[in-house]
Design a protein around this motif. Structure first.
Motif, PDB file in Angstrom:
ATOM      1  N   VAL A 468       0.838  -1.205   0.000  1.00  0.00           N
ATOM      2  CA  VAL A 468       0.000   0.000   0.000  1.00  0.00           C
ATOM      3  C   VAL A 468       0.867   1.247   0.000  1.00  0.00           C
ATOM      4  O   VAL A 468       0.602   2.209  -0.733  1.00  0.00           O
ATOM      5  CB  VAL A 468      -0.955  -0.004   1.214  1.00  0.00           C
ATOM      6  N   SER A 469       1.915   1.267   0.804  1.00  0.00           N
ATOM      7  CA  SER A 469       2.786   2.448   0.856  1.00  0.00           C
ATOM      8  C   SER A 469       3.458   2.696  -0.487  1.00  0.00           C
ATOM      9  O   SER A 469       3.738   3.845  -0.841  1.00  0.00           O
ATOM     10  CB  SER A 469       3.841   2.274   1.952  1.00  0.00           C
ATOM     11  N   GLU A 470       3.697   1.622  -1.257  1.00  0.00           N
ATOM     12  CA  GLU A 470       4.386   1.766  -2.546  1.00  0.00           C
ATOM     13  C   GLU A 470       3.467   2.279  -3.656  1.00  0.00           C
ATOM     14  O   GLU A 470       3.954   2.801  -4.667  1.00  0.00           O
ATOM     15  CB  GLU A 470       4.994   0.424  -2.948  1.00  0.00           C
ATOM     16  N   ILE A 471       2.161   2.113  -3.508  1.00  0.00           N
ATOM     17  CA  ILE A 471       1.259   2.593  -4.571  1.00  0.00           C
ATOM     18  C   ILE A 471       0.890   4.058  -4.377  1.00  0.00           C
ATOM     19  O   ILE A 471       0.321   4.677  -5.283  1.00  0.00           O
ATOM     20  CB  ILE A 471      -0.020   1.746  -4.649  1.00  0.00           C
ATOM     21  N   VAL A 472       1.215   4.620  -3.202  1.00  0.00           N
ATOM     22  CA  VAL A 472       0.932   6.035  -2.962  1.00  0.00           C
ATOM     23  C   VAL A 472       1.815   6.876  -3.877  1.00  0.00           C
ATOM     24  O   VAL A 472       3.037   6.750  -3.878  1.00  0.00           O
ATOM     25  CB  VAL A 472       1.173   6.403  -1.489  1.00  0.00           C
ATOM     26  N   GLY A 473       1.198   7.734  -4.635  1.00  0.00           N
ATOM     27  CA  GLY A 473       1.931   8.579  -5.577  1.00  0.00           C
ATOM     28  C   GLY A 473       1.918   8.033  -6.985  1.00  0.00           C
ATOM     29  O   GLY A 473       1.994   8.791  -7.951  1.00  0.00           O
ATOM     30  N   GLU A 474       1.824   6.693  -7.123  1.00  0.00           N
ATOM     31  CA  GLU A 474       1.778   6.087  -8.452  1.00  0.00           C
ATOM     32  C   GLU A 474       0.352   5.723  -8.833  1.00  0.00           C
ATOM     33  O   GLU A 474      -0.074   5.974  -9.966  1.00  0.00           O
ATOM     34  CB  GLU A 474       2.651   4.835  -8.493  1.00  0.00           C
ATOM     35  N   TYR A 475      -0.387   5.134  -7.916  1.00  0.00           N
ATOM     36  CA  TYR A 475      -1.765   4.738  -8.185  1.00  0.00           C
ATOM     37  C   TYR A 475      -2.788   5.607  -7.445  1.00  0.00           C
ATOM     38  O   TYR A 475      -3.868   5.878  -7.966  1.00  0.00           O
ATOM     39  CB  TYR A 475      -1.995   3.273  -7.786  1.00  0.00           C
ATOM     40  N   ILE A 476      -2.462   6.013  -6.235  1.00  0.00           N
ATOM     41  CA  ILE A 476      -3.382   6.824  -5.439  1.00  0.00           C
ATOM     42  C   ILE A 476      -2.672   8.090  -4.970  1.00  0.00           C
ATOM     43  O   ILE A 476      -1.465   8.108  -4.774  1.00  0.00           O
ATOM     44  CB  ILE A 476      -3.920   6.052  -4.211  1.00  0.00           C
ATOM     45  N   TYR A 477      -3.459   9.162  -4.851  1.00  0.00           N
ATOM     46  CA  TYR A 477      -2.895  10.450  -4.477  1.00  0.00           C
ATOM     47  C   TYR A 477      -2.272  10.402  -3.080  1.00  0.00           C
ATOM     48  O   TYR A 477      -2.848   9.817  -2.157  1.00  0.00           O
ATOM     49  CB  TYR A 477      -3.983  11.524  -4.459  1.00  0.00           C
ATOM     50  N   PRO A 478      -1.122  11.038  -2.892  1.00  0.00           N
ATOM     51  CA  PRO A 478      -0.627  11.274  -1.521  1.00  0.00           C
ATOM     52  C   PRO A 478      -1.614  12.187  -0.796  1.00  0.00           C
ATOM     53  O   PRO A 478      -2.399  12.901  -1.424  1.00  0.00           O
ATOM     54  CB  PRO A 478       0.720  11.975  -1.742  1.00  0.00           C
ATOM     55  N   LEU A 479      -1.546  12.172   0.515  1.00  0.00           N
ATOM     56  CA  LEU A 479      -2.482  12.957   1.319  1.00  0.00           C
ATOM     57  C   LEU A 479      -1.726  14.078   2.031  1.00  0.00           C
ATOM     58  O   LEU A 479      -1.148  13.868   3.099  1.00  0.00           O
ATOM     59  CB  LEU A 479      -3.179  12.063   2.348  1.00  0.00           C
ATOM     60  N   PRO A 480      -1.710  15.281   1.466  1.00  0.00           N
ATOM     61  CA  PRO A 480      -0.969  16.378   2.099  1.00  0.00           C
ATOM     62  C   PRO A 480      -1.654  16.840   3.377  1.00  0.00           C
ATOM     63  O   PRO A 480      -2.870  16.734   3.540  1.00  0.00           O
ATOM     64  CB  PRO A 480      -1.009  17.482   1.032  1.00  0.00           C
TER      65      PRO A 480
END
Length: 669
Positions: A468-480
């Motif tokens: 899950v941590s690896e798909i953040v930024g590639e598949y799902i938006y980061p959460l600022p």
């Protein structure tokens, strides 16, 4: 009368491939207006039932002579008026003191579980306004108007309600029954109807107008006298025709018989793709219907669960046939593929999938899989009393809007990966992918990646959290983190609020106008106040649902103002979820454009309501200080709604506190 009794005598059966009941009340009312006037209502289409009929299932009555291929909705509407319908979900009335209508001669009125007060008197049969609904509940329950706003309509029973806009309502079933008893004597018939209107058996007796209804009673007497001679014609397809058409496969890999069924059932009310596939499933595995419908109850439409079951079985069956690089979620099977699976699966995966469906899922495991998901998502139930849990409505919206996400949860549950102790992890994950997949059309890619990782590296929480941590930024938006983003910049008397960390327009719109996120943020209030069955689609459609999205600052204070230096910026914030709350429908409509804050003040914590909102006046678009206060408070509430969910997700999924969104050169923030 013969048609109305089909359900009781079992002579005519509904084939497994038929869809459910989909007619609107308006269609039932117009059908009976046509019948009582002697108008034709179209022919039915039958086929003979034989021991070899492909549509025969374990649920088909042994006395059945015919399958009803076309006419199910009409036969259901007829049975409602004779009070022989087994579902008891609707009731048909007549109004003996009707308003005028240019289209109808007989004022037929329908009440339903979702609308126990009935519908408008217009020929389009629209929903009632809040005033009429409040008046109806007041009359049904004798409760004071002040206690009606949060009344649970699910406690109402149709037998104790009536169409509230009818001036002299009488059930059509009783009008028919009394004609059977007193039909020869018109005076005796009229006397019996009037006696019931004034009796304690009539729930609306206190509000019924009896003056001048005799002529209307005589009109029904005359119409019913002709009803015994009324005929609905039928066409019966021969077995030879059925067999020949069933063996002809078209270019789309469907038989002519399937095309005929589709044609018959799409000329009227539209049939959904899932309903059509479920019909095909019931045609070959009719024995699963009862269990499937029971498990789906109060969670999702039965056709959706059947599709999930077959997709799950196909996914699991393919695991042994695929190499490590090609694990993926199964597609929704076409009608043609379902037909092949039902007749004789022509490949190993399909054969194994059928075995999983019949011998595993519908022999107890499917119910456990669904229940594990309910617990993993911490879906609210009155029994568990977990008011902080996910509202059932949100779970059902996710099933409908992101079916691949729910299928992924089913796979995890099948592999015994879900547990109630880790519910927060999966509630966070599910909402995250559902709301903020970078490309909403490619959620499958996100889930296929995760499924691959788990299949290759093992179903452990460490593998899942890392993936899950690896798909953040590639598949799902980061959460600022935008909690410290309050600020305004002034330019030409315009107030332009902003989040300190610039965000892509798409990300911002996914947050600012996300009413599902709004419900998640006020879930404790939502769970305490609203009871409903989200699996019944018509109960959450339009004004059928018990809540409404209320503008905290009324929209007319901004949108209807033609002048004001701050109109545009206020209008911008007016429509974000920072200025909305889900509150009882009746409270919202009675509040209207008035400065009415009682519900918000009483539930300020749950609704994240800042009392300073009460300082904003009706002329905020002309006053800079008023406009700035409105924009500041609305942006702050929007930020709080987002941050509440964002912090929950980061905590449960172990994501870093500081995340930055990717920026594109041509992206407007």
């Amino acid at each position: 009368r013969e048609i109305a009794n089909w359900g009781a005598n079992g002579r005519v059966a509904i084939p497994a491939l038929q869809r459910g009941l989909v007619w609107d009340p308006n269609q039932v009312e117009l059908l009976w207006d046509s019948i009582l006037r002697g108008f034709p209502v179209g022919a039915f289409v039958f086929s003979n039932v034989t021991s070899e009929s492909s549509q025969r299932t374990s649920l088909t009555s042994k006395d059945a002579e015919y399958f009803l291929l076309d006419g199910q909705q009409r036969s259901n509407a007829i049975s409602l008026a004779f009070d022989t319908n087994v579902l008891k979900s609707s009731r048909v009335w007549v109004d003996l003191k009707p308003s005028m209508s240019q289209v109808r001669r007989f004022r037929i009125k329908v009440t339903t579980i979702a609308h126990p007060w009935g519908f408008n008197n217009s020929d389009e049969t629209g929903v009632l306004g809040v005033g009429s609904i409040r008046d109806a509940i007041h009359k049904f329950t004798k409760r004071p108007l002040s206690e009606i706003s949060k009344f649970d309509i699910s406690t109402l029973q149709l037998k104790n309600t009536w169409p509230i806009l009818a001036k002299c309502p009488v059930p059509l079933s009783l009008m028919i029954k009394w004609y059977d008893l007193y039909g020869v004597d018109q005076d005796l018939y009229r006397e019996r109807v009037l006696k019931w209107i004034n009796s304690e058996d009539n729930p609306a007796r206190e509000f019924s107008v009896t003056e001048g209804v005799e002529c209307e009673i005589d009109k029904y007497h005359k119409a019913l006298s002709k009803l015994s001679n009324y005929r609905i014609y039928a066409n019966c397809l021969s077995n030879d025709l059925i067999e020949s058409e069933e063996n002809i496969v078209g270019d789309d890999n469907t038989t002519n018989l399937e095309n005929l069924f589709t044609r018959l059932n799409t000329m009227g009310s539209r049939i959904s793709a899932y309903d059509l596939r479920y019909s095909a499933i019931k045609a070959y595995w009719g024995g699963i219907k009862e269990q499937n419908d029971r498990i789906a109850c109060a969670i999702m439409p039965a056709s959706h669960l059947a599709m999930f079951s077959f997709r799950l079985a196909l996914t699991i069956a393919s695991e042994a046939e695929r190499d490590a690089a090609s694990y993926r979620l199964a597609d929704v099977p076409s009608v043609a593929r379902i037909r092949k699976m039902g007749r004789a699966a022509d490949n190993t995966i399909d054969s194994e999938a059928v075995s999983i469906v019949k011998n595993e899922l519908y022999r107890g495991r499917l119910e456990k899989i669904v229940d594990n998901i309910e617990r993993a998502l911490n879906v609210y139930t009155p029994e568990r009393g977990n008011v902080e849990g996910m509202p059932p409505y949100l779970r059902s919206v996710i099933i409908s809007g992101s079916p691949d996400v729910y299928l992924f949860l089913m796979i995890l549950s099948y592999h015994d990966f879900l547990s109630e102790e880790s519910w927060g992890i999966f509630a966070a994950f599910t909402t995250y992918v559902h709301w903020l997949n970078i490309d909403p059309k490619k959620k499958r890619s996100t889930l296929d990646y995760l499924y691959n990782r788990l299949q290759r590296e093992g179903y452990t929480m460490a593998v899942f959290m890392t993936a899950v941590s690896e798909i953040v930024g590639e598949y799902i938006y980061p959460l600022p983190d935008v909690e410290n983003s309050v600020g305004f910049k002034g330019e030409n008397n315009m107030i332009a609020p902003y989040w300190c960390n610039p965000v892509p327009a798409d990300f911002y719109s996914r947050i600012a106008y996300n009413f599902e996120l709004l419900i998640f943020s006020e879930r404790e209030y939502f769970n305490r106040n609203f009871k409903y069955d989200p699996a019944q689609v018509d109960l959450i459609k339009g004004h059928n649902k018990p809540w409404d999205y209320d503008h905290i600052i009324p929209k007319d204070w901004v949108s209807n103002k033609k002048r004001g230096d701050y109109r545009e910026v206020c209008k911008y914030w007016l429509w974000t979820i920072g200025n909305f709350a889900a509150i009882p429908f009746s409270i919202n409509r009675s509040k209207s454009n008035e400065e009415e804050w009682d519900e918000y003040c009483e539930n300020s914590k749950d609704l994240q309501f800042d009392n300073r909102v009460r300082e904003v006046g009706k002329y905020l678009v002309r006053d800079k200080s008023q406009a700035e206060l409105f924009c500041t408070l609305t942006e702050r509430r929007l930020t709080n709604i987002y941050s509440c969910w964002r912090n929950f997700v980061c905590c449960k999924l172990g994501l870093p506190a500081a995340m930055e969104l990717p920026q594109k050169e041509d992206d407007e923030s």
